[in-house]
Design a protein around this motif. Structure first.
Motif: not given
Length: 539
Positions: A220-237
């Protein structure tokens, strides 16, 4: 019979890899290859790091699922208020026979774990990092990774980092056990519950989290929260690491985005199309029946909603051809053997629950079923660690999930199916439990000594629980909750002190001649008649 899983089984990925990036290139990512695959990592401030963890909803991946941001802030605040530097601990202890995800990460991507741990250490100003492991392979890989980064435990180093090797035991993975071993004690819970965030290694506030958790933080620190949240569920990315074993053609560790149907993951591992049941969360987890499995998706919330558990990410299906109660009995017996031997709910309650389950299988009838339910209920929330709670949850789930088979055994002549042994256990019950680094094996487990409470004399002073919390816990009425208990070897001296200091002279120690433990000559063993008089005079 299902053989024990290797340290590094087959690794698969669904979708784009994150934690497993580079696994298709090399068997182990050393530091140069790690940097080629993942790139450099910039340091972050404490609140910035906590905000990142909060933005991605990062929770501990070791089973408890505690919010990482909350833990990080708690440690930082405690360190500031006490004016001492915190300690960072990576829990890489993975001592359940059905779990290998952390072992895979440590063996193949150790620097990803170190990235997350070092981010946290620098953000909070920590000067000590300890990685807890239990396997030779994980010890070698992590020590090599520290050497590749030039990190060591030398005095005067800006950051002292080392690997703590502990025995392979179910209770070793408990946070309190790991902290106790780092401080030089045995790798078992201390008998009292203290928040590591407030007082951990050496009494300092300690950030302790699972190996996968730190690896997720590094991604997450490398790719940032926005890109991290693009994978998986909205409430459990993001992704999760799962270990799939049991009745499967290809046992594996697999990285999947949250939201993937559980049945699809099982299909990839070659599970039967209609499993009789699926154990979710490992041996401290819960069973799902075949119908419910088709509804479940891979996420903590989804599995909780259908009566399962994500836990430490172990998923184990069984076939229609095996007896589910017999399979569960094997696990229940192993869980009982894994007791640290220091509190009644664990070393007395878990064997009693396993015996009760065996009684059901042997035609004990409704009385045996009721006895198992009562024992499972009695051990919960009374142990020195979470082992009794998780084991009781597993047994209760077994009874709830397989009602038809339960009825066949309780009311009839059994289900008529054999026990195939598809749930993996360590060969011979458990792996060798020698403790590298000094603590001898004979200092762990029960001794030949038992301590007794004389209820005709006990006045509920409670001093025994203060001196010997490994054995005694006070009930709501202020009196000990056990009348007799086996004394752990390492606590023999404390037991003697408790007997000597009891104001009512209500305690005595006797030798348990039925125990298989070797006799010890360094402590006196007192008869019932002489015990109170001889020890009482020495208060």
């Amino acid at each position: 019979m299902n053989e024990a899983l290797p340290d590094v089984p087959e690794v698969r990925v669904v979708g784009l890899p994150q934690l497993t990036s580079g696994f298709d290139l090399v068997e182990r990512l050393d530091l140069p290859m790690h940097l080629k695959v993942h790139g450099p990592l910039e340091p972050m401030g404490g609140e910035q790091l906590a905000g990142l963890a909060e933005a991605i909803g990062l929770k501990g991946r070791g089973g408890a699922g505690f919010p990482f941001a909350k833990k990080l802030r708690s440690v930082a605040e405690s360190a500031i208020s006490k004016g001492i530097r915190p300690v960072v601990v990576v829990n890489g202890s993975e001592d359940e026979p059905a779990c290998r995800k952390d072992t895979v990460l440590i063996n193949r991507a150790p620097h990803l774990i170190l990235d997350g741990a070092l981010l946290a250490a620098e953000a909070m100003g920590a000067r000590t990092l300890v990685i807890g492991v239990t396997r030779e392979s994980t010890q070698r890989s992590m020590e090599a990774a520290l050497a590749e980064r030039g990190l060591s435990d030398r005095r005067g180093s800006p950051l002292r980092a080392r690997v703590q090797r502990n025995p392979v035991r179910m209770v070793t993975g408990a946070a309190a056990s790991l902290i106790r071993s780092i401080d030089g004690g045995p790798a078992i819970p201390p008998g009292r519950k203290i928040s590591a965030s407030q007082s951990g290694v050496g009494g300092a506030p300690t950030l302790l989290s699972n190996a996968e958790t730190y690896a997720q933080l590094a991604i997450a620190a490398r790719i940032g929260p926005d890109r991290y949240r693009n994978t998986g569920l909205y409430d459990e990315p993001g992704t999760v690491m799962l270990t799939i074993s049991g009745a499967v053609a290809r046992p594996m560790v697999i990285e999947v985005p949250t939201g993937v149907p559980l049945r699809y993951v099982l299909q990839l591992a070659g599970a039967p199309p209609m499993p009789q049941g699926v154990l979710t969360g490992g041996y401290h987890g819960k069973w799902l029946d075949a119908a419910t499995v088709n509804e479940a998706i891979v996420s903590r919330n989804s599995l909780d909603a259908v009566g399962g558990a994500l836990g430490a990410g172990a998923i184990l299906p069984i076939t229609q051809e095996t007896c589910p109660l017999g399979e569960s009995l094997r696990v229940a017996q192993w869980l009982a053997e894994e007791s640290a031997g220091q509190c009644g709910p664990c070393y007395l309650g878990l064997p009693a629950a396993a015996r009760g389950l065996e009684d059901i299988l042997n035609g004990g009838g409704p009385a045996a079923l009721e006895a198992v339910k009562q024992v499972a209920k009695a051990v919960k929330r009374r142990g020195a660690c979470s082992h009794p709670d998780g084991s009781a949850m597993f047994i209760e789930s077994t009874i709830k999930a397989f009602t038809d088979d339960l009825a066949a055994h309780v009311l009839g002549n059994g289900c008529g199916r054999p026990v195939e042994g598809v749930l993996p256990l360590f060969e011979g019950g458990q792996l060798p439990t020698g403790i590298p680094g000094g603590q001898a094996v004979e200092e762990a487990g029960p001794s030949r000594q038992k301590i007794y409470v004389d209820w005709t004399l006990c006045r509920g002073h409670g001093l025994c629980a203060d001196i010997l919390p490994e054995v005694f816990e006070l009930g709501a009425d202020g009196f000990p909750t056990v009348a007799q208990a086996q004394v752990p070897r390492y606590a023999e001296a404390k037991a003697l002190r408790a007997v000597r200091r009891c104001p009512a002279l209500a305690l005595r120690i006797e030798e348990d001649t039925r125990s298989s433990a070797p006799a010890r000559n360094n402590l006196p063993v007192l008869s019932q008649r002489r015990g109170r008089r001889a020890l009482g005079s020495g208060r």
